[in-house]
Enzyme design. Structure first.
Site, PDB file in Angstrom:
ATOM      1  N   HIS A 109       0.842  -1.191   0.000  1.00 59.95           N
ATOM      2  CA  HIS A 109       0.000   0.000   0.000  1.00 59.95           C
ATOM      3  C   HIS A 109       0.879   1.244   0.000  1.00 59.95           C
ATOM      4  CE1 HIS A 109      -2.305   3.286   1.884  1.00 59.95           C
ATOM      5  NE2 HIS A 109      -3.359   2.724   1.311  1.00 59.95           N
ATOM      6  N   LEU A 112      -2.453   7.436   0.643  1.00 59.09           N
ATOM      7  CA  LEU A 112      -3.229   7.961   1.766  1.00 59.09           C
ATOM      8  C   LEU A 112      -2.665   7.506   3.101  1.00 59.09           C
ATOM      9  CD1 LEU A 112      -5.921   9.439   2.639  1.00 59.09           C
ATOM     10  CD2 LEU A 112      -6.904   7.169   2.759  1.00 59.09           C
ATOM     11  N   VAL A 153      -2.653   2.033  -4.467  1.00 57.80           N
ATOM     12  CA  VAL A 153      -2.235   3.425  -4.365  1.00 57.80           C
ATOM     13  C   VAL A 153      -3.485   4.257  -4.120  1.00 57.80           C
ATOM     14  CG1 VAL A 153      -0.928   5.285  -5.428  1.00 57.80           C
ATOM     15  CG2 VAL A 153      -0.383   2.910  -6.000  1.00 57.80           C
ATOM     16  N   GLU A 154      -3.501   4.921  -2.966  1.00 58.80           N
ATOM     17  CA  GLU A 154      -4.736   5.531  -2.477  1.00 58.80           C
ATOM     18  C   GLU A 154      -4.625   7.043  -2.360  1.00 58.80           C
ATOM     19  OE1 GLU A 154      -7.955   4.567   1.076  1.00 58.80           O
ATOM     20  OE2 GLU A 154      -5.976   3.641   1.136  1.00 58.80           O
ATOM     21  N   VAL A 155      -5.554   7.733  -2.997  1.00 55.45           N
ATOM     22  CA  VAL A 155      -5.748   9.173  -2.892  1.00 55.45           C
ATOM     23  C   VAL A 155      -4.442   9.944  -3.102  1.00 55.45           C
ATOM     24  CG1 VAL A 155      -6.868  11.022  -1.577  1.00 55.45           C
ATOM     25  CG2 VAL A 155      -7.626   8.676  -1.265  1.00 55.45           C
TER      26      VAL A 155
END
Length: 198
Positions: A109, A112, A153-155
């Site tokens: 991850h 964010l 991959v977040e925000v």
């Protein structure tokens, strides 16, 4: 097979919260699913796996469920025994390396910052400054070197994810990070509108 299609097509991924949502996602042709895996209550993840037996499924394991590399490997093996095709986690590259070396396909991850801490000030998006963009890229390269096969991959800014996707062998799953990833990932409750406000 997923790696062979990197850059050739965008996959659709969801996170079902019930066996019924998983079964419906499989019938709808969703490419892959993530499932929240609670090692103290594994029954729900096992039921979701049974409801969608023909869809590639990563079990998302809690960050705090493993305090050592050995615990990370054991937790990953438990998820695999319940039917996970891969494990998704927010572990350090050291834990990911241990699980990958043990033969478990691991997804990391980046992006964010999801937890409140004294250094982050709480939930926040990252990647809007050059320093943060470089940090995200370096984190993804560390996951790549650790043996991960993919990264959620977040925000982060959409343009940043598009550039990172071109520069990593990892498959990138975009959740709120634009269309530049290898996967478009959205929770089933957001697709169905069954989530609680706000």
């Amino acid at each position: 097979d997923l790696r062979d299609l990197k850059g050739k097509r965008v996959f659709v991924e969801t996170l079902p919260f019930s066996p019924e949502e998983a079964a419906a996602a499989e019938v709808a042709g969703i490419d892959t699913m993530k499932v929240r895996f609670d090692p103290k209550r594994p029954e729900l993840a096992a039921e979701i796996r049974k409801a969608a037996p023909n869809t590639f499924m990563s079990f998302s394991v809690p960050l705090v469920a493993a305090a050592t590399e050995a615990e990370a490997v054991r937790l990953a093996y438990t998820a695999m025994e319940l039917g996970a095709d891969a494990v998704m986690c927010q572990w350090s590259p050291r834990f990911i390396s241990a699980a990958a070396e043990a033969g478990v396909p691991v997804q990391g991850h980046a992006g964010l910052i999801p937890r409140k801490s004294t250094w982050t000030g709480g939930l926040r998006a990252v990647g809007k400054t050059l320093d943060e963009a470089l940090w995200i890229y370096q984190e993804i390269k560390r996951l790549e070197q650790a043996g991960a096969w993919a990264v959620e991959v977040e925000v982060i800014p959409a343009a940043l994810l598009a550039e990172i996707t071109k520069r990593t062998t990892l498959l990138t799953a975009s959740i709120g990070a634009g269309s530049g990833g290898d996967f478009q990932f959205l929770f089933a409750e957001d697709i169905l509108g069954s989530n609680r406000p706000p």
